[in-house]
Design a protein around this motif. Structure first.
Motif, PDB file in Angstrom:
ATOM      1  N   HIS A 162       0.959  35.533 -20.569  1.00 39.04           N
ATOM      2  CA  HIS A 162       1.128  34.207 -21.154  1.00 39.04           C
ATOM      3  C   HIS A 162       0.059  33.920 -22.200  1.00 39.04           C
ATOM      4  CE1 HIS A 162      -1.465  34.003 -17.568  1.00 39.04           C
ATOM      5  NE2 HIS A 162      -2.211  33.206 -18.312  1.00 39.04           N
ATOM      6  N   THR A 163       0.333  32.931 -23.036  1.00 34.76           N
ATOM      7  CA  THR A 163      -0.698  32.370 -23.890  1.00 34.76           C
ATOM      8  C   THR A 163      -1.479  31.379 -23.042  1.00 34.76           C
ATOM      9  OG1 THR A 163       0.673  30.551 -24.685  1.00 34.76           O
ATOM     10  CG2 THR A 163       0.722  32.605 -25.954  1.00 34.76           C
ATOM     11  N   ARG A 164      -2.688  31.053 -23.500  1.00 31.65           N
ATOM     12  CA  ARG A 164      -3.518  30.243 -22.625  1.00 31.65           C
ATOM     13  C   ARG A 164      -4.537  29.443 -23.394  1.00 31.65           C
ATOM     14  NH1 ARG A 164      -7.660  33.202 -18.703  1.00 31.65           N
ATOM     15  NH2 ARG A 164      -9.070  32.964 -20.452  1.00 31.65           N
ATOM     16  N   ALA A 165      -4.873  28.295 -22.828  1.00 32.80           N
ATOM     17  CA  ALA A 165      -6.016  27.512 -23.278  1.00 32.80           C
ATOM     18  C   ALA A 165      -6.893  27.270 -22.052  1.00 32.80           C
ATOM     19  CB  ALA A 165      -5.570  26.183 -23.878  1.00 32.80           C
ATOM     20  N   ALA A 166      -8.197  27.380 -22.226  1.00 31.88           N
ATOM     21  CA  ALA A 166      -9.162  27.123 -21.157  1.00 31.88           C
ATOM     22  C   ALA A 166     -10.138  26.084 -21.674  1.00 31.88           C
ATOM     23  CB  ALA A 166      -9.876  28.409 -20.759  1.00 31.88           C
ATOM     24  N   LEU A 167     -10.112  24.921 -21.070  1.00 34.60           N
ATOM     25  CA  LEU A 167     -10.862  23.784 -21.585  1.00 34.60           C
ATOM     26  C   LEU A 167     -11.834  23.242 -20.555  1.00 34.60           C
ATOM     27  CD1 LEU A 167      -7.697  22.007 -22.960  1.00 34.60           C
ATOM     28  CD2 LEU A 167      -9.342  23.306 -24.306  1.00 34.60           C
ATOM     29  N   GLY A 168     -12.966  22.781 -21.027  1.00 29.06           N
ATOM     30  CA  GLY A 168     -13.921  22.091 -20.172  1.00 29.06           C
ATOM     31  C   GLY A 168     -13.730  20.598 -20.304  1.00 29.06           C
ATOM     32  N   THR A 169     -13.964  19.892 -19.218  1.00 22.21           N
ATOM     33  CA  THR A 169     -13.832  18.441 -19.236  1.00 22.21           C
ATOM     34  C   THR A 169     -14.886  17.823 -18.326  1.00 22.21           C
ATOM     35  OG1 THR A 169     -12.314  16.585 -18.916  1.00 22.21           O
ATOM     36  CG2 THR A 169     -12.094  18.439 -17.386  1.00 22.21           C
ATOM     37  N   ASN A 170     -15.199  16.548 -18.561  1.00 21.41           N
ATOM     38  CA  ASN A 170     -16.193  15.875 -17.734  1.00 21.41           C
ATOM     39  C   ASN A 170     -15.578  15.151 -16.545  1.00 21.41           C
ATOM     40  OD1 ASN A 170     -14.983  13.834 -19.185  1.00 21.41           O
ATOM     41  ND2 ASN A 170     -16.860  12.674 -19.455  1.00 21.41           N
ATOM     42  N   ALA A 171     -14.235  15.134 -16.463  1.00 20.56           N
ATOM     43  CA  ALA A 171     -13.579  14.477 -15.332  1.00 20.56           C
ATOM     44  C   ALA A 171     -12.199  15.090 -15.112  1.00 20.56           C
ATOM     45  CB  ALA A 171     -13.438  12.980 -15.592  1.00 20.56           C
ATOM     46  N   LEU A 172     -11.849  15.238 -13.839  1.00 24.69           N
ATOM     47  CA  LEU A 172     -10.510  15.653 -13.426  1.00 24.69           C
ATOM     48  C   LEU A 172     -10.102  14.774 -12.254  1.00 24.69           C
ATOM     49  CD1 LEU A 172     -10.649  19.570 -13.607  1.00 24.69           C
ATOM     50  CD2 LEU A 172      -9.258  18.047 -15.005  1.00 24.69           C
ATOM     51  N   PRO A 173      -8.802  14.669 -11.962  1.00 23.51           N
ATOM     52  CA  PRO A 173      -8.377  13.828 -10.853  1.00 23.51           C
ATOM     53  C   PRO A 173      -9.083  14.212  -9.546  1.00 23.51           C
ATOM     54  CG  PRO A 173      -6.479  14.588 -12.109  1.00 23.51           C
ATOM     55  CD  PRO A 173      -7.682  15.325 -12.633  1.00 23.51           C
ATOM     56  N   PHE A 174      -9.588  13.212  -8.838  1.00 28.25           N
ATOM     57  CA  PHE A 174     -10.233  13.402  -7.534  1.00 28.25           C
ATOM     58  C   PHE A 174     -11.476  14.295  -7.606  1.00 28.25           C
ATOM     59  CE2 PHE A 174      -5.581  13.134  -6.888  1.00 28.25           C
ATOM     60  CZ  PHE A 174      -5.535  11.832  -6.401  1.00 28.25           C
ATOM     61  N   SER A 175     -12.011  14.517  -8.807  1.00 28.54           N
ATOM     62  CA  SER A 175     -13.182  15.373  -9.035  1.00 28.54           C
ATOM     63  C   SER A 175     -12.955  16.822  -8.623  1.00 28.54           C
ATOM     64  CB  SER A 175     -14.416  14.814  -8.312  1.00 28.54           C
ATOM     65  OG  SER A 175     -14.759  13.558  -8.845  1.00 28.54           O
ATOM     66  N   VAL A 176     -11.680  17.277  -8.664  1.00 28.33           N
ATOM     67  CA  VAL A 176     -11.404  18.683  -8.363  1.00 28.33           C
ATOM     68  C   VAL A 176     -12.049  19.561  -9.419  1.00 28.33           C
ATOM     69  CG1 VAL A 176      -9.265  18.238  -7.087  1.00 28.33           C
ATOM     70  CG2 VAL A 176      -9.177  18.670  -9.555  1.00 28.33           C
ATOM     71  N   THR A 177     -12.296  20.812  -9.049  1.00 25.99           N
ATOM     72  CA  THR A 177     -12.975  21.735  -9.947  1.00 25.99           C
ATOM     73  C   THR A 177     -12.073  22.250 -11.050  1.00 25.99           C
ATOM     74  OG1 THR A 177     -14.373  22.412  -8.098  1.00 25.99           O
ATOM     75  CG2 THR A 177     -14.350  23.862 -10.018  1.00 25.99           C
ATOM     76  N   VAL A 178     -10.793  22.524 -10.714  1.00 23.18           N
ATOM     77  CA  VAL A 178      -9.876  23.141 -11.678  1.00 23.18           C
ATOM     78  C   VAL A 178      -8.510  22.475 -11.592  1.00 23.18           C
ATOM     79  CG1 VAL A 178      -8.760  25.308 -12.391  1.00 23.18           C
ATOM     80  CG2 VAL A 178     -11.065  25.371 -11.428  1.00 23.18           C
ATOM     81  N   GLU A 179      -7.855  22.370 -12.738  1.00 23.71           N
ATOM     82  CA  GLU A 179      -6.454  21.954 -12.825  1.00 23.71           C
ATOM     83  C   GLU A 179      -5.743  22.912 -13.771  1.00 23.71           C
ATOM     84  OE1 GLU A 179      -3.621  18.115 -13.941  1.00 23.71           O
ATOM     85  OE2 GLU A 179      -5.796  17.890 -13.946  1.00 23.71           O
ATOM     86  N   ILE A 180      -4.546  23.360 -13.365  1.00 19.99           N
ATOM     87  CA  ILE A 180      -3.756  24.300 -14.162  1.00 19.99           C
ATOM     88  C   ILE A 180      -2.369  23.706 -14.391  1.00 19.99           C
ATOM     89  CG2 ILE A 180      -2.683  26.599 -14.230  1.00 19.99           C
ATOM     90  CD1 ILE A 180      -5.652  26.884 -14.253  1.00 19.99           C
ATOM     91  N   ALA A 181      -1.925  23.719 -15.641  1.00 17.70           N
ATOM     92  CA  ALA A 181      -0.552  23.367 -15.995  1.00 17.70           C
ATOM     93  C   ALA A 181       0.089  24.600 -16.614  1.00 17.70           C
ATOM     94  CB  ALA A 181      -0.526  22.201 -16.968  1.00 17.70           C
ATOM     95  N   ALA A 182       1.402  24.740 -16.458  1.00 22.00           N
ATOM     96  CA  ALA A 182       2.066  25.931 -16.979  1.00 22.00           C
ATOM     97  C   ALA A 182       3.464  25.599 -17.475  1.00 22.00           C
ATOM     98  CB  ALA A 182       2.153  27.003 -15.896  1.00 22.00           C
ATOM     99  N   VAL A 183       3.925  26.422 -18.418  1.00 22.14           N
ATOM    100  CA  VAL A 183       5.294  26.343 -18.923  1.00 22.14           C
ATOM    101  C   VAL A 183       5.939  27.689 -18.634  1.00 22.14           C
ATOM    102  CG1 VAL A 183       6.757  26.080 -20.962  1.00 22.14           C
ATOM    103  CG2 VAL A 183       4.638  24.749 -20.754  1.00 22.14           C
ATOM    104  N   ALA A 184       7.063  27.668 -17.930  1.00 19.33           N
ATOM    105  CA  ALA A 184       7.777  28.894 -17.583  1.00 19.33           C
ATOM    106  C   ALA A 184       9.196  28.827 -18.121  1.00 19.33           C
ATOM    107  CB  ALA A 184       7.825  29.087 -16.072  1.00 19.33           C
TER     108      ALA A 184
END
Length: 117
Positions: free
Chosen positions: A90-112
């Motif tokens: 797949h193609t990919r983007a890996a981004l840093g952020t200062n906030a995520l829902p519930f302060s989780v460490t990682v969130e992944i979205a995908a298109v299939a």
């Protein structure tokens, strides 16, 4: 698939990388997100119907100055290719952020791209 966060056995895996969670721990959490993505794809269309995983976008809860988001998201990318084979490339983007829902460490979205018949 909408964003899948780092949740395992109903527990949210929280913490900012790398000051609260190591890069290795964050990679493992990215793998968990990828498993959650696969579970959602399987429920919606069946993994056997995946023709191509077109795109993955990964977000890492990051401390100021942290720049190894691609290394963290490799945990998800590697798992997706292991499970789906060539269709998991797949193609990919890996981004840093200062906030995520519930302060989780990682969130992944995908298109299939999936066969519908």
């Amino acid at each position: 698939m909408a964003g899948q966060v780092s949740v395992e056995d109903g527990k949210r895996l929280t913490g900012r990388c790398p000051d609260e969670v190591t890069v290795d721990e964050a990679q493992a959490r990215a793998r968990i997100c990828a498993l959650n993505v696969l579970a959602q794809i399987d429920a919606a269309a069946g993994l056997e119907n995946v023709e191509q995983l077109a795109q993955v976008i990964g977000f890492v809860l990051s401390a100021d100055g942290f720049g190894d988001q691609p290394k963290v998201i490799n945990g998800a990318s590697d798992l997706l290719e292991e499970v789906l084979g060539e269709a998991g490339r797949h193609t990919r983007a890996a981004l840093g952020t200062n906030a995520l829902p519930f302060s989780v460490t990682v969130e992944i979205a995908a298109v299939a791209v999936v066969r519908t018949r």
